[in-house]
Design an enzyme around this catalytic site. Structure first.
Site, PDB file in Angstrom:
ATOM      1  CB  ILE A   1      -0.990   0.005   1.183  1.00  0.00           C
ATOM      2  CG1 ILE A   1      -0.260  -0.202   2.522  1.00  0.00           C
ATOM      3  CG2 ILE A   1      -2.059  -1.057   1.008  1.00  0.00           C
ATOM      4  CD1 ILE A   1      -1.117   0.080   3.737  1.00  0.00           C
ATOM      5  N   PRO A   2       1.558   1.531  -1.119  1.00  0.00           N
ATOM      6  CG  PRO A   2       2.217   1.761  -3.342  1.00  0.00           C
ATOM      7  CD  PRO A   2       1.564   0.812  -2.387  1.00  0.00           C
ATOM      8  CG  HIS A   3       1.018   5.555   2.360  1.00  0.00           C
ATOM      9  ND1 HIS A   3       1.254   4.199   2.507  1.00  0.00           N
ATOM     10  CD2 HIS A   3       1.406   6.123   3.513  1.00  0.00           C
ATOM     11  CE1 HIS A   3       1.760   3.972   3.706  1.00  0.00           C
ATOM     12  NE2 HIS A   3       1.870   5.131   4.340  1.00  0.00           N
ATOM     13  N   GLY A   4       2.119   8.536   0.227  1.00  0.00           N
ATOM     14  CA  GLY A   4       3.060   9.621   0.474  1.00  0.00           C
ATOM     15  C   GLY A   4       3.356   9.777   1.960  1.00  0.00           C
TER      16      GLY A   4
END
Length: 148
Positions: A61-64
């Site tokens: 779950i890539p996110h900033g």
């Protein structure tokens, strides 16, 4: 309020050279949908350098990062389905890459919803192999609850 996930932010049967490529593809879906400004994708890549976003069951779950919040126009998620998988960490393969962009206060409920969906291995595997984007929509398109 637009749905958190739409057909525009789902890419089925994708291939990725490596996790950076997968993160860029997931981020680009969020950019094209107007959820984030292009620089947000760089923040997703930076976050991955400091902490892996692999959550198990073949899901990442890539996110900033926190300071990327100003680059979020509206909350949304993208789904990059990689049926052949992409190595996220040694021995850990991601088949479902869920990019997350959330405005302040919404990220916790988005993560909770995702955790509920992907904690069942059978569900995660089914979402990683389906050829029907509506299946992914039905599982992941819950609206986040506002957290004060």
């Amino acid at each position: 309020m637009p749905d958190i996930l739409s057909l525009d932010t789902i890419k089925l049967q994708a291939t990725a050279k490596n996790k950076e490529d997968a993160i860029r593809q997931a981020g680009e879906l969020l950019v094209k949908a107007g959820c984030v400004k292009p620089d947000y994708v760089d923040g997703m890549l930076e976050r991955e350098k400091t902490m892996s976003t692999f959550v198990g069951n073949g899901v990442s779950i890539p996110h900033g990062q926190f300071n990327d919040l100003e680059l979020v126009n509206r909350s949304g998620i993208s789904v990059l389905q990689v049926p052949d998988g992409v190595e996220w960490q040694p021995g850990m393969i991601a088949y479902l890459v869920v990019g997350i962009a959330a405005t302040h206060g919404e990220h916790i409920s988005i993560l909770q919803n995702l955790a509920e969906v992907v904690e069942e291995l059978e569900t995660a595997e089914m979402l990683a192999q389906t050829k029907d984007p509506d299946v992914i929509l039905s599982y992941l398109n819950k609206q986040p609850r506002q957290v004060e």
